[in-house]
Design an enzyme around this catalytic site. Structure first.
Site: not given
Ligand code: ARG
Length: 485
Positions: A39, A126, A172, A293, A299, A301, A306, A338, A341
């Protein structure tokens, strides 16, 4: 304390992912699996939060004598160097090290040796990642709150100049009753005010510290979690370690609040698009928010509104993604998390850009030479007025007039329907019917009816709290101005 002892020399640096775990692993990951599971290329944007969280943790470890003061000093020094490297763009982010947390920790160990390896005492990725996301999001919420204020200010500034500008109000999408243009804009201020309140409410639950939950069950080290929370300016400490590491409610709540805010932007966009169409011609937005356009030279736009309407779908999609991400997860942490994100990051980016661009598109931007704002929406009050005069927008006022003369409302409603029918047949407005013709519908009608049927008369009559009478609109404006400063 055992953490002070020197560790085995074989693990001085974490260079590949197989080494990142332990001797237990007999083969390295394939490149595909590395790419799939890592990640770092999106979560590295949380680097500041990661360092901030680590420093607060290390400070507490030292205060609790779990690590030595010299270790904390070395960690501080190493983190300062890492900060400089990341800011300079010279930090070598490694896919092999999976995420922002392992990348920074590995570099720290490279720089300061064993002290770096002691940082992870009493901590797991974690609770680390849960802390980082919260710290990062807290900062973003504060920025969003500021941007919501800017947008409200822009709307209030345009409203100030348009209290007496009248346009048809619709239900309406049919002409209903005339309203002040300021009143219409202030309806959106109410929405964005609620959005800001929602953000601040979500912030309370974002600003809670999971660190100290460790992997899932808490830790054997005598941590002082409250101390870390204080250092990080967090309002509380999570009360259950299993929930601490696995809770992503705060991300869902935030994305829900962001979705609703985008829905408000989207509704406003829809109106801007309608208002600037040739058939309405109520407003113009500055050229820099529009495109031409390639085939139709005439035009212009409204691309920005939008796109904002379109991006609303994207943010609502992220909400669906996040809420679905959580639905099948058993306690506690699962790698599924993960996936929280990218939707969260994209929601923040989309919302911030949209709020910024709307504040400028509506209110304009400050000309440094004059200090005045320029380039916001341009209002065509004649077009608005002409539209308000079509469609019998003051028919309700005639009914109310008759009620004041003693007619029950239902009868008045029926009488006016006949008058509107006659006016429609003659192709005129109610005010253009001669008094004698109006009196044929009800003999109590007198010459003062024309004042009641005028646009201004209609607005002035709606003088209840929250109504569109200019006096009420000015009171609304004053409330917002006092609040927004
Ligand atoms: N990159 C992981 C996440 O975004 C970090 C936590 C990973 N923990 C694990 N036990 N593999 O959640």
């Amino acid at each position: 304390m055992s953490a002070h002892q020197n560790s085995t020399p074989s693990h001085n640096q974490l260079d590949t992912k197989a080494e990142a775990w332990s001797a237990l692993f007999s083969e390295p990951m394939s490149d595909l699996v590395k790419r799939y599971t890592s990640s770092v290329f999106f979560d590295k944007r949380m680097w500041q939060a990661d360092i901030q969280g680590s420093l607060a943790h290390a400070e507490m470890l030292a205060a609790q004598k779990i690590i030595a003061a010299e270790d904390f000093a070395a960690i501080q020094k190493g983190m300062a160097q890492i900060t400089a490297e990341i800011e300079a763009g010279s930090f070598d982010w490694k896919l092999d090290l999976e995420d922002v947390h392992l990348n920074i920790e590995a570099r720290l160990t490279q720089l300061v040796g064993d002290a770096g390896k002691r940082l992870h005492t009493g901590r797991s990725r974690n609770d680390q990642v849960a802390t980082d996301v919260r710290l990062w999001l807290r900062g973003e919420i504060d920025l969003i709150e500021g941007l919501l204020k800017e947008l409200q200010r822009s709307l209030v500034e345009v409203a100030e100049k348009n209290v007496d500008v009248i346009l048809p109000g619709f239900t309406h999408l049919q002409v209903a009753q005339p309203v002040s243009f300021a009143h219409h804009l202030l309806a959106y201020v109410e929405m964005f005010k609620r959005d800001a309140e929602r953000m601040l409410d979500v912030r309370k639950r974002v600003n809670v510290l999971p660190l100290g939950s460790a992997a899932l069950a808490g830790t054997t080290y005598p941590l002082d979690r409250e101390r870390v929370a204080r250092t990080l300016g967090m309002e509380g400490v999570s009360q259950n370690s299993l929930d601490g590491v696995s809770d992503r409610d705060f991300a869902i709540e935030f994305t829900a609040a962001a979705s609703l805010c985008m829905v408000h932007i989207s509704r406003l966009s829809e109106e801007l698009i309608i208002w600037m169409s040739q058939n309405f011609g109520f407003i113009r937005i500055a050229d820099r928010f529009t495109t031409g356009s390639s085939i139709m030279p005439q035009k212009k736009n409204p691309d920005v509104p939008e796109l904002a309407r379109g991006k609303t779908g994207r943010v609502v999609g992220h909400l669906m993604g996040l809420i679905t991400l959580m639905k099948g997860q058993p306690l506690a942490y699962n790698k599924d998390n993960q996936e929280d994100k990218e939707p969260l990051f994209d929601t923040v980016d989309t919302l911030k850009d949209t709020l910024r661009i709307f504040a400028e598109m509506i209110g304009g931007q400050v000309n440094p030479a004059t200090g005045a704002k320029e380039g916001g929406i341009t209002v065509n009050q004649e077009a608005m007025r002409a539209a308000a005069l079509k469609g019998y927008a003051t028919a309700t006022d005639l009914a109310d007039y008759l009620v004041k003369k003693g007619l029950p409302f239902r009868d008045a409603h029926e009488t006016v329907a006949h008058a509107v029918k006659l006016a429609t047949m003659k192709g005129v407005d109610l005010t253009e019917l001669p008094l004698a013709e109006l009196q044929a519908f009800n003999p109590n009608i007198e010459a003062d009816v024309f004042e009641a049927l005028s646009l201004e008369g209609s607005l002035n009559a709606r003088n209840t709290l929250g109504g569109t009478a200019p006096a009420q609109v000015r009171a609304q404006l004053a409330r917002h101005q006092a609040r927004l400063g």
